[in-house]
Motif scaffolding. Structure first.
Motif, PDB file in Angstrom:
ATOM      1  N   ASN A 163       0.722  -1.134   0.001  1.00  0.00           N
ATOM      2  CA  ASN A 163       0.010   0.073  -0.053  1.00  0.00           C
ATOM      3  C   ASN A 163       0.953   1.296   0.024  1.00  0.00           C
ATOM      4  OD1 ASN A 163      -2.402  -1.115   0.106  1.00  0.00           O
ATOM      5  ND2 ASN A 163      -2.582  -1.473   2.353  1.00  0.00           N
ATOM      6  N   SER A 164       2.079   1.119   0.718  1.00  0.00           N
ATOM      7  CA  SER A 164       2.831   2.490   1.099  1.00  0.00           C
ATOM      8  C   SER A 164       3.501   2.452  -0.611  1.00  0.00           C
ATOM      9  CB  SER A 164       3.892   2.287   1.992  1.00  0.00           C
ATOM     10  OG  SER A 164       3.279   2.109   3.215  1.00  0.00           O
ATOM     11  N   LYS A 165       3.944   1.708  -1.026  1.00  0.00           N
ATOM     12  CA  LYS A 165       4.534   1.570  -2.346  1.00  0.00           C
ATOM     13  C   LYS A 165       3.706   2.288  -3.507  1.00  0.00           C
ATOM     14  CE  LYS A 165       6.776  -1.224  -5.967  1.00  0.00           C
ATOM     15  NZ  LYS A 165       7.061  -2.502  -6.252  1.00  0.00           N
ATOM     16  N   VAL A 166       2.402   1.649  -3.384  1.00  0.00           N
ATOM     17  CA  VAL A 166       1.400   2.301  -4.283  1.00  0.00           C
ATOM     18  C   VAL A 166       1.146   3.818  -4.251  1.00  0.00           C
ATOM     19  CG1 VAL A 166      -0.873   2.474  -5.289  1.00  0.00           C
ATOM     20  CG2 VAL A 166       0.377   0.144  -4.877  1.00  0.00           C
ATOM     21  N   TRP A 167       1.129   4.516  -2.984  1.00  0.00           N
ATOM     22  CA  TRP A 167       0.856   5.570  -2.507  1.00  0.00           C
ATOM     23  C   TRP A 167       1.943   6.408  -2.847  1.00  0.00           C
ATOM     24  CZ3 TRP A 167      -1.079   3.688   2.681  1.00  0.00           C
ATOM     25  CH2 TRP A 167      -2.506   3.360   2.692  1.00  0.00           C
ATOM     26  N   GLY A 168       3.014   6.105  -2.606  1.00  0.00           N
ATOM     27  CA  GLY A 168       4.451   6.682  -2.881  1.00  0.00           C
ATOM     28  C   GLY A 168       4.561   6.803  -4.536  1.00  0.00           C
ATOM     29  N   GLU A 169       3.995   5.721  -5.314  1.00  0.00           N
ATOM     30  CA  GLU A 169       4.167   5.948  -6.816  1.00  0.00           C
ATOM     31  C   GLU A 169       3.309   6.957  -7.224  1.00  0.00           C
ATOM     32  OE1 GLU A 169       6.006   4.741 -10.339  1.00  0.00           O
ATOM     33  OE2 GLU A 169       6.343   3.934  -8.443  1.00  0.00           O
ATOM     34  N   LYS A 170       2.124   6.947  -6.749  1.00  0.00           N
ATOM     35  CA  LYS A 170       1.173   7.921  -7.224  1.00  0.00           C
ATOM     36  C   LYS A 170       1.665   9.360  -6.871  1.00  0.00           C
ATOM     37  CE  LYS A 170      -3.214   5.373  -7.181  1.00  0.00           C
ATOM     38  NZ  LYS A 170      -4.663   5.538  -6.880  1.00  0.00           N
ATOM     39  N   LYS A 171       2.213   9.650  -5.581  1.00  0.00           N
ATOM     40  CA  LYS A 171       2.633  10.846  -5.300  1.00  0.00           C
ATOM     41  C   LYS A 171       3.885  11.341  -6.284  1.00  0.00           C
ATOM     42  CE  LYS A 171       4.521  13.647  -1.200  1.00  0.00           C
ATOM     43  NZ  LYS A 171       4.866  13.580   0.035  1.00  0.00           N
ATOM     44  N   ALA A 172       4.812  10.337  -6.428  1.00  0.00           N
ATOM     45  CA  ALA A 172       5.876  10.517  -7.518  1.00  0.00           C
ATOM     46  C   ALA A 172       5.285  10.978  -8.927  1.00  0.00           C
ATOM     47  CB  ALA A 172       6.662   9.271  -7.445  1.00  0.00           C
ATOM     48  N   ARG A 173       4.231  10.387  -9.451  1.00  0.00           N
ATOM     49  CA  ARG A 173       3.888  10.581 -10.492  1.00  0.00           C
ATOM     50  C   ARG A 173       2.598  11.866 -10.488  1.00  0.00           C
ATOM     51  NH1 ARG A 173       1.766   4.995 -13.255  1.00  0.00           N
ATOM     52  NH2 ARG A 173       3.788   3.610 -12.580  1.00  0.00           N
ATOM     53  N   ASN A 174       2.684  12.711  -9.386  1.00  0.00           N
ATOM     54  CA  ASN A 174       1.660  13.844  -9.414  1.00  0.00           C
ATOM     55  C   ASN A 174       0.167  13.398  -9.702  1.00  0.00           C
ATOM     56  OD1 ASN A 174       1.553  16.355  -8.262  1.00  0.00           O
ATOM     57  ND2 ASN A 174       1.640  17.269 -10.570  1.00  0.00           N
ATOM     58  N   LEU A 175      -0.087  11.880  -9.127  1.00  0.00           N
ATOM     59  CA  LEU A 175      -1.520  11.725  -9.204  1.00  0.00           C
ATOM     60  C   LEU A 175      -2.145  11.596  -7.974  1.00  0.00           C
ATOM     61  CD1 LEU A 175      -0.689   8.083 -10.982  1.00  0.00           C
ATOM     62  CD2 LEU A 175      -1.622  10.413 -12.196  1.00  0.00           C
ATOM     63  N   SER A 176      -3.521  11.972  -7.828  1.00  0.00           N
ATOM     64  CA  SER A 176      -4.221  11.748  -6.675  1.00  0.00           C
ATOM     65  C   SER A 176      -4.586  10.198  -6.346  1.00  0.00           C
ATOM     66  CB  SER A 176      -5.677  12.566  -6.840  1.00  0.00           C
ATOM     67  OG  SER A 176      -6.489  11.669  -7.742  1.00  0.00           O
ATOM     68  N   LEU A 177      -4.812  10.203  -4.931  1.00  0.00           N
ATOM     69  CA  LEU A 177      -4.940   8.914  -4.534  1.00  0.00           C
ATOM     70  C   LEU A 177      -6.107   7.959  -5.185  1.00  0.00           C
ATOM     71  CD1 LEU A 177      -4.545   9.385  -0.608  1.00  0.00           C
ATOM     72  CD2 LEU A 177      -2.962   8.348  -2.468  1.00  0.00           C
ATOM     73  N   LYS A 178      -6.830   9.027  -5.897  1.00  0.00           N
ATOM     74  CA  LYS A 178      -8.154   8.199  -6.371  1.00  0.00           C
ATOM     75  C   LYS A 178      -7.991   7.811  -8.135  1.00  0.00           C
ATOM     76  CE  LYS A 178     -11.656  10.858  -3.656  1.00  0.00           C
ATOM     77  NZ  LYS A 178     -12.950  11.920  -3.942  1.00  0.00           N
ATOM     78  N   ASP A 179      -6.847   8.429  -8.711  1.00  0.00           N
ATOM     79  CA  ASP A 179      -6.324   8.206  -9.876  1.00  0.00           C
ATOM     80  C   ASP A 179      -6.224   6.789 -10.070  1.00  0.00           C
ATOM     81  OD1 ASP A 179      -7.022  10.955 -10.494  1.00  0.00           O
ATOM     82  OD2 ASP A 179      -5.154  11.397 -10.472  1.00  0.00           O
ATOM     83  N   GLU A 180      -6.524   6.601 -11.378  1.00  0.00           N
ATOM     84  CA  GLU A 180      -6.089   4.805 -11.835  1.00  0.00           C
ATOM     85  C   GLU A 180      -4.502   4.792 -11.831  1.00  0.00           C
ATOM     86  OE1 GLU A 180      -8.454   2.224 -15.007  1.00  0.00           O
ATOM     87  OE2 GLU A 180      -7.120   3.825 -15.988  1.00  0.00           O
ATOM     88  N   ILE A 181      -4.134   3.700 -11.648  1.00  0.00           N
ATOM     89  CA  ILE A 181      -2.830   3.217 -11.779  1.00  0.00           C
ATOM     90  C   ILE A 181      -2.806   1.913 -12.211  1.00  0.00           C
ATOM     91  CG2 ILE A 181      -2.428   2.484  -9.214  1.00  0.00           C
ATOM     92  CD1 ILE A 181       0.348   4.019  -9.223  1.00  0.00           C
ATOM     93  N   GLU A 182      -1.512   1.726 -13.208  1.00  0.00           N
ATOM     94  CA  GLU A 182      -1.224   0.289 -13.419  1.00  0.00           C
ATOM     95  C   GLU A 182      -0.174  -0.425 -12.725  1.00  0.00           C
ATOM     96  OE1 GLU A 182      -0.180  -2.213 -17.402  1.00  0.00           O
ATOM     97  OE2 GLU A 182      -0.711  -0.025 -17.516  1.00  0.00           O
ATOM     98  N   VAL A 183      -0.355  -1.390 -12.011  1.00  0.00           N
ATOM     99  CA  VAL A 183       0.650  -2.181 -10.883  1.00  0.00           C
ATOM    100  C   VAL A 183       0.085  -3.438 -10.714  1.00  0.00           C
ATOM    101  CG1 VAL A 183      -0.795  -1.247  -8.959  1.00  0.00           C
ATOM    102  CG2 VAL A 183       1.686  -1.591  -8.674  1.00  0.00           C
ATOM    103  N   GLU A 184       1.076  -4.412 -10.454  1.00  0.00           N
ATOM    104  CA  GLU A 184       0.768  -5.680 -10.356  1.00  0.00           C
ATOM    105  C   GLU A 184       0.616  -6.056  -8.788  1.00  0.00           C
ATOM    106  OE1 GLU A 184      -0.040  -9.595 -11.386  1.00  0.00           O
ATOM    107  OE2 GLU A 184       0.281  -8.010 -12.652  1.00  0.00           O
TER     108      GLU A 184
END
Length: 773
Positions: free
Chosen positions: A732-753
């Protein structure tokens, strides 16, 4: 649903009133439950403000009571106020600008009572504000007639057993307080002083013998000089005589191992009395004492031309006279370990006085055995009691030359002078009343009596608290069902007094240990780590803090600040931080309250079983703390779980499921069920520590009956997924960090395994992070 947007400390008053109106904490003597009795320390109203550390201590004593109730015990939680002794007299003198020695006794006693009433009301008010669930309807006072009657009765019983006697012995004496004090009331402090090297003459050889001393004013009471038998410098002087300067009196030079060759010159004058080594040597060597200092702290006639001077004045004048005579070799400024009065903080003297003594030397071995049977919390503090018992060298002097205390119930025959003791059962005041007998119990004379004017050491009263609260000599049924008591909660600094004296006295009277557990708390210190005291001016008044932040925030701070037995730092900032967590807990409860309560257990998802298996671990950890009455453990484990596991991860994982977005009705119900089960468990585990909020939320959501009438929660029958917790949090922390790094909001879609081991939680994780299919 919880409608209030914020937790308001004003709500605590509403909850308190309901507790009082329904009397949910009322003790039932005729219960079928096992009874748990707290030997609550009666606080001492010695001035304003009441110490915030002491208030924190009492909030944790209440946690003990609430823990025991939730374990299924019937809890007897008495409340008392300790209203005897020297601090009360000092406070009264300051408050009214009077002197105890210039005020009629009866008038002074009334002023003490009035001064205490105001302070007592404040203390009781703070206890209630903190939510103490004790018996305020029947709170006791140690200066009440009933309590003093019992103190006197115990004295009379032990007198008849031959455990109390009167004797004239060298005693610790405080010239400021003008009373004898026990060893337990002596504190040692480092004071700057002069070490004066003085020339004595050896009678037989005419040579100089230089002796170093910090007490030259005691020259007049010197009865011997000792040197170490192994000290080659003085072997030729063994058996000879030294002539005391100024007084020109000769005393023997005696070889003795007590002389330390490395201190001063290695030769030591033995006076009556500079310290307890002097006392020991006077007895051992059969020396005749010469009294140099009187009860007013002035030099006696034995001091010759220095008679009537204070100790400091005499010391200064004698040094001047010795210097004029060329008898001072040198003076050194040193730090000297000095015995001082615990109350007045002034240096004490050792003066022979006639006092009453309670035998304790005969009980040392028994006390050591009993000390090993008590369950200490924490275990490390047992050693403080054992060390004190081992250090005891004299019987306990129990009489004091004070006014506001329990009177010693003794009258002296005018003919033979012997003490006469009445039967127990009445409160006696010999200083103003005639005895309840006409004839002397010793000589049979009817020529009248003189009443004793002294009072007891305040610890004589305090040490019977477990006997008083359980109805000893007054209520046989209560005593049979409640004594011995379950637990003695107290601070570590009075182990050598209150804990020890209670163990000694109660054993002498009942032949039983007065409690099963001893719960010992550390000191409340300021932000710099210094012990708080009124004299330092660093005491925080708890009342405005309670008014501002509420009792639950105060209690949560008290529980979470330090592990049991350790000192804890007191500051408003720390209490403010505690309130921030309560706000988080309140928001979690409000969120969960918006969903229906599911009574029947639905089929749970892996995410639900994961959080419930984490709750099982939480229950184990919290109960380990509660079993040891160490509230630091549940307070911090609960905070960690609520903030960093439940709210941050599980609630975020199931939000969409709880709202029914993309999940089946069964899956939605499973989320509702789990959210409420976790909240219920957290409330139950938190109830002893934060009683107001937990009870408010419980009754809003889960029933009309108070949470404090429930028992601790049982564990859930679920598959254990806790080995995946760290990986789940990491993902969970990794995904949140990735979104922050990409300047995405937490609600935005992300591609992750989603990792293979986390596949059981995949559906919730996909919804939580909006993972692209």
């Amino acid at each position: 649903m919880i409608e209030e947007k914020r937790w308001n400390p004003e709500l605590e008053r509403v909850v308190w009133q309901e507790w009082q109106s329904k009397k949910i904490f009322k003790f039932n003597l005729n219960t079928n439950k096992k009874i748990f009795v707290i030997d609550t320390p009666p606080p001492y109203p010695s001035g304003r403000p009441w110490h915030i550390g002491a208030a924190a201590h009492y909030s944790q004593i209440d946690m003990i009571a609430r823990t025991a109730r939730m374990k299924g015990f019937e809890v007897f939680f008495p409340i008392g106020i300790d209203r005897n002794g020297l601090p009360v007299e000092i406070y009264t003198e300051k408050k009214y600008g009077i002197s105890i020695h210039k005020t009629p006794r009866e008038e002074f006693i009334k002023l003490c009572q009035t001064a205490l009433d105001d302070l007592e009301a404040e203390m009781i008010g703070i206890m209630k504000t903190m939510g103490l669930s004790g018996d305020f309807d029947n709170y006791y006072r140690t200066d009440s007639e009933e309590y003093r009657k019992l103190t006197q009765a115990t004295f009379i019983i032990l007198w008849k057993k031959g455990l109390i006697y009167e004797a004239t012995r060298p005693n610790n004496y405080c010239p400021v307080c003008k009373t004898t004090i026990a060893d337990a009331e002596v504190e040692y402090k480092e004071f700057p002083t002069q070490l004066v090297y003085i020339k004595f003459k050896v009678k037989e050889t005419g040579e100089d013998l230089v002796i170093a001393t910090t007490r030259p004013e005691l020259l007049c009471s010197c009865q011997a000089v000792i040197v170490n038998p192994q000290d080659e410098r003085y072997k030729h002087l063994h058996g000879k005589h030294a002539i005391i300067p100024i007084y020109e009196r000769e005393v023997p030079i005696i070889p003795h191992p007590s002389a330390k060759m490395e201190f001063g010159t290695g030769a030591v004058m033995i006076c009556s009395y500079g310290d307890y080594t002097d006392v020991m040597l006077f007895r051992e060597l059969g020396l005749k004492e010469i009294i140099a200092i009187d009860v007013d702290g002035k030099m006696t006639e034995n001091a010759g031309k220095y008679a009537g001077l204070s100790i400091q004045e005499a010391r200064k004048k004698i040094i001047e006279d010795l210097e004029k005579a060329g008898l001072v070799v040198k003076k050194e400024q040193i730090m000297h370990r000095t015995p001082t009065c615990e109350r007045s903080k002034n240096p004490i003297e050792i003066i022979p006085m006639k006092e009453y003594y309670l035998k304790q030397l005969d009980f040392k071995e028994k006390m050591l055995k009993l000390a090993k049977k008590i369950k200490f919390h924490p275990e490390a503090h047992r050693q403080l009691l054992i060390n004190w018992i081992k250090s005891i060298t004299i019987d306990w002097p129990i009489s004091r030359r004070r006014v506001y205390g329990t009177e010693i119930p003794v009258w002296y025959c005018k003919k033979c002078g012997k003490p006469n003791v009445p039967e127990p059962g009445k409160y006696y005041r010999p200083w103003k009343e005639d005895p309840p007998f006409k004839k002397c119990q010793h000589c049979g004379a009817e020529e009248g009596f003189v009443g004793d004017t002294r009072t007891f050491d305040t610890w004589v009263d305090s040490s019977i608290s477990p006997l008083f609260i359980t109805g000893f000599l007054r209520d046989d049924e209560l005593f049979k069902k409640t004594y011995p008591t379950s637990i003695r909660p107290q601070a570590k600094d009075i182990i050598r007094t209150w804990l020890y004296y209670t163990l000694l006295r109660c054993y002498q009277l009942t032949e039983k240990i007065p409690w099963e557990h001893a719960w010992i708390m550390g000191y409340g210190v300021d932000e710099k780590g210094e012990k708080m005291s009124k004299s330092k001016g660093n005491v925080i008044d708890p009342f405005p803090v309670l008014e501002k932040y509420g009792a639950d925030a105060f209690r949560f701070w008290a529980a979470s600040e330090a592990t049991l037995g350790s000192d804890f730092r007191c500051s408003e900032q720390r209490i403010q931080n505690a309130l921030k967590f309560l706000t988080k807990l309140w928001n979690v409860a409000r969120f969960i309250s918006s969903f229906p309560i599911v009574e029947e257990k639905p089929e749970l998802t892996a995410s639900d079983e994961w959080i419930l298996s984490e709750v099982n671990k939480l229950i184990d950890a919290c109960m380990e703390g509660y079993d040891d009455f160490n509230f630091y453990i549940p307070a911090n484990r609960l905070r960690e779980f609520v903030w960093n596991v439940f709210a941050s991860h599980y609630i975020e994982m199931v939000k969409k499921r709880a709202y029914g977005e993309g999940f089946s009705e069964e899956e939605q119900k499973a989320a509702w069920y789990t959210l409420h089960q976790v909240l219920k468990t957290v409330l139950l585990l938190f109830a002893p520590i934060i009683p107001f909020m937990t009870d408010f939320v419980w009754k809003k959501l889960y029933g009309k009956e108070s949470i404090h009438l429930q028992t601790f929660p049982g564990k859930f029958d679920v598959k254990d997924y806790t080995e995946l917790t760290e990986k789940l949090i990491e993902f969970n922390s990794k995904v949140w960090g990735e979104k922050k790094a990409r300047n995405l909001s937490l609600k935005d879609e992300i591609e992750v395994e989603v990792p293979e081991e986390l596949k059981p939680f995949e559906k919730d994780l996909v919804a939580m992070h909006n993972i692209k299919a």
